[in-house]
Design a protein around this motif. Sequence first.
Motif, short mmCIF file in Angstrom:
data_model
loop_
_atom_site.label_atom_id
_atom_site.label_comp_id
_atom_site.label_asym_id
_atom_site.label_seq_id
_atom_site.Cartn_x
_atom_site.Cartn_y
_atom_site.Cartn_z
N ARG A 282 0.84 -1.03 -0.03
CA ARG A 282 0.20 0.02 0.00
C ARG A 282 1.04 1.38 -0.16
O ARG A 282 1.79 1.41 0.56
CB ARG A 282 -0.86 0.19 1.28
N MET A 283 0.40 2.31 -0.72
CA MET A 283 1.27 3.59 -0.71
C MET A 283 0.36 4.55 -0.66
O MET A 283 -1.10 4.56 -0.51
CB MET A 283 1.82 3.66 -2.31
N ARG A 284 1.00 5.81 0.05
CA ARG A 284 0.33 7.08 0.13
C ARG A 284 0.64 8.14 -1.10
O ARG A 284 1.78 7.91 -1.55
CB ARG A 284 1.19 7.79 1.46
N PRO A 285 -0.20 8.70 -1.21
CA PRO A 285 -0.33 9.86 -2.21
C PRO A 285 1.13 10.69 -2.19
O PRO A 285 1.61 11.40 -3.13
CB PRO A 285 -1.41 10.55 -2.57
N THR A 286 1.50 10.87 -0.84
CA THR A 286 2.70 11.57 -0.50
C THR A 286 4.23 11.22 -0.63
O THR A 286 4.95 11.62 -0.52
CB THR A 286 2.60 12.13 1.09
N ASP A 287 4.02 9.65 -0.80
CA ASP A 287 5.14 8.87 -1.01
C ASP A 287 6.17 9.40 -2.15
O ASP A 287 5.60 9.70 -3.26
CB ASP A 287 4.82 7.31 -1.19
N ALA A 288 7.38 9.28 -1.91
CA ALA A 288 8.28 9.78 -3.03
C ALA A 288 8.03 8.86 -4.26
O ALA A 288 7.92 7.37 -4.14
CB ALA A 288 9.85 9.40 -2.69
N LEU A 307 -8.78 -3.68 4.65
CA LEU A 307 -8.70 -5.09 4.36
C LEU A 307 -8.83 -5.54 2.95
O LEU A 307 -9.64 -5.07 2.22
CB LEU A 307 -10.18 -5.57 5.08
N VAL A 308 -7.97 -6.38 2.69
CA VAL A 308 -7.78 -6.94 1.51
C VAL A 308 -7.67 -8.40 1.35
O VAL A 308 -6.83 -9.00 2.15
CB VAL A 308 -6.45 -6.31 0.69
N ARG A 309 -8.55 -9.15 0.51
CA ARG A 309 -8.36 -10.31 0.14
C ARG A 309 -7.71 -10.56 -1.32
O ARG A 309 -8.19 -10.07 -2.31
CB ARG A 309 -9.74 -11.12 0.19
N TYR A 310 -6.42 -11.43 -1.19
CA TYR A 310 -5.63 -11.05 -2.43
C TYR A 310 -4.99 -12.61 -2.50
O TYR A 310 -4.90 -13.33 -1.67
CB TYR A 310 -4.70 -10.07 -2.24
N GLU A 311 -4.44 -12.59 -3.96
CA GLU A 311 -3.68 -13.73 -4.27
C GLU A 311 -2.67 -13.22 -5.30
O GLU A 311 -3.13 -12.60 -6.29
CB GLU A 311 -4.33 -15.06 -4.99
N ILE A 312 -1.44 -13.62 -5.04
CA ILE A 312 -0.37 -13.46 -6.15
C ILE A 312 -0.18 -14.82 -6.84
O ILE A 312 0.18 -15.91 -6.00
CB ILE A 312 0.92 -12.81 -5.48
N GLN A 333 -4.99 -7.23 6.43
CA GLN A 333 -5.13 -5.80 6.97
C GLN A 333 -3.83 -4.94 6.54
O GLN A 333 -2.72 -5.09 7.17
CB GLN A 333 -5.37 -5.68 8.28
N PHE A 334 -4.18 -4.07 5.50
CA PHE A 334 -3.10 -3.06 5.09
C PHE A 334 -3.13 -1.91 5.86
O PHE A 334 -4.17 -1.11 5.50
CB PHE A 334 -3.20 -2.97 3.42
N ARG A 335 -2.04 -1.55 6.25
CA ARG A 335 -1.98 -0.03 6.95
C ARG A 335 -0.71 0.65 6.05
O ARG A 335 -0.07 0.22 5.17
CB ARG A 335 -1.84 -0.33 8.45
N LYS A 342 3.02 -4.16 3.41
CA LYS A 342 3.35 -4.99 2.56
C LYS A 342 2.65 -6.38 2.47
O LYS A 342 2.56 -7.10 3.74
CB LYS A 342 4.93 -5.03 2.34
N SER A 343 2.34 -6.83 1.45
CA SER A 343 1.93 -8.33 1.14
C SER A 343 2.89 -9.39 1.48
O SER A 343 3.90 -9.18 1.52
CB SER A 343 1.13 -8.41 -0.02
N GLN A 344 2.22 -10.44 1.63
CA GLN A 344 3.34 -11.64 1.55
C GLN A 344 3.75 -11.62 0.34
O GLN A 344 3.31 -11.38 -0.86
CB GLN A 344 2.31 -13.01 1.69
#
Length: 366
Positions: A282-288, A307-312, A333-335, A342-344
């Motif tokens: 996950r990223m912030r709009p203020t990130d470089a 909260l994200v349900r995901y698969e890579i 849960q992404f913060r 960061k995901s798995q």
Amino acid sequence: MKTMTISLKINDPLVTKVAFATALKNLYTSQVDLTLDDTLGVLASAHALQFSSLLQRCSAMMITGLTSGNVNDFYLAGCKYKTGPLAAAAQKWLEMNLVPEVGRQIHLQKVPKELLLKVLRSPRLFTFNEFHLLKTLLLWVYLQLNHRIRTMPTYETMLTFFNSFPKRCSVLEQDEGRGWTALFLCLRLHGVTKGEDLDVLRHINFFPEAWLFQVEASHYHAVENGGDMVHVRDFASEAVRFGVLFDQGYTTYSEMIAVYGFFFEIKGIRNSATSYTFYMQRMRPTDAGFPSSLCQRGLVSLRAQRLVRYEIRAEALVDSQWQEFRTGPITQQFRFGRPACKSQVLEVQTVGKPIYASFSFIFPAS
């Protein structure tokens, strides 16, 4: 001494004199010289003569040599001559390459509708995003309606063509269009979230009003509910997909995506000649380095948690066999900030290139 004549009537245009003669050599030697261009006719001849070993040899050679130019013919041959591994291999190859390769070439015109339907329904289907898959399918329809053309049209030409249809009803509601409905029902139109892409959906007069209303309603309810995709019930068939074609020229690949005001980076890293890692964060709009274009419509969520349900997943072709790597579905849960952003990480060990990496996710109710 009487001469014995053996007559065999074969009604198959693929069985030519040269192909049949090549197949007959199999009676005298197991080392019949074959090229990939020969295999289709020799396969047909071997089927007529019931030469099972030659049939298997042709099939194996065709599986190894699958390309955009022959995948459709090889698939049909696999079905016609009951060589299941060939038909299955052609379908699997197309599941990976429909969007990134075949969809950019005139060979898309020859993809049979029943094969296309199987590919679209496959959970392995690779696409860069949902809109890219939509464009590929629209292009296939364009090529069916303009079957005499031999060069690929521009994207603008295709849009102009569909815009020229009568406005009284959409393309899918017309007689010919109804036959394509099953194909377009396989699409995940709720995954088309960019404003300019939604504008295309509205203006090409291709989809029934009820379909467009459903897409708009799903976006409205998701935004109203803080990003929760309350309309999505089945992860396997409805998760939003993003793909990375990690080629041998890459050492790293990074792409920013935005969904309902939440921003994620999908990333691939080559650690060595045969070792790769893939993850999302996950990223912030203020990130470089954050692209300002992602915020141009002003939708930015202030929620600290998502909260994200995901698969890579990742696949690579090695010696005509697909290697598959996957995290399996994960709910997380992404913060903001490490490590919670960061995901798995999906670890991939393969000599195959390129690697087809897919990131699928939904935002469950939270």
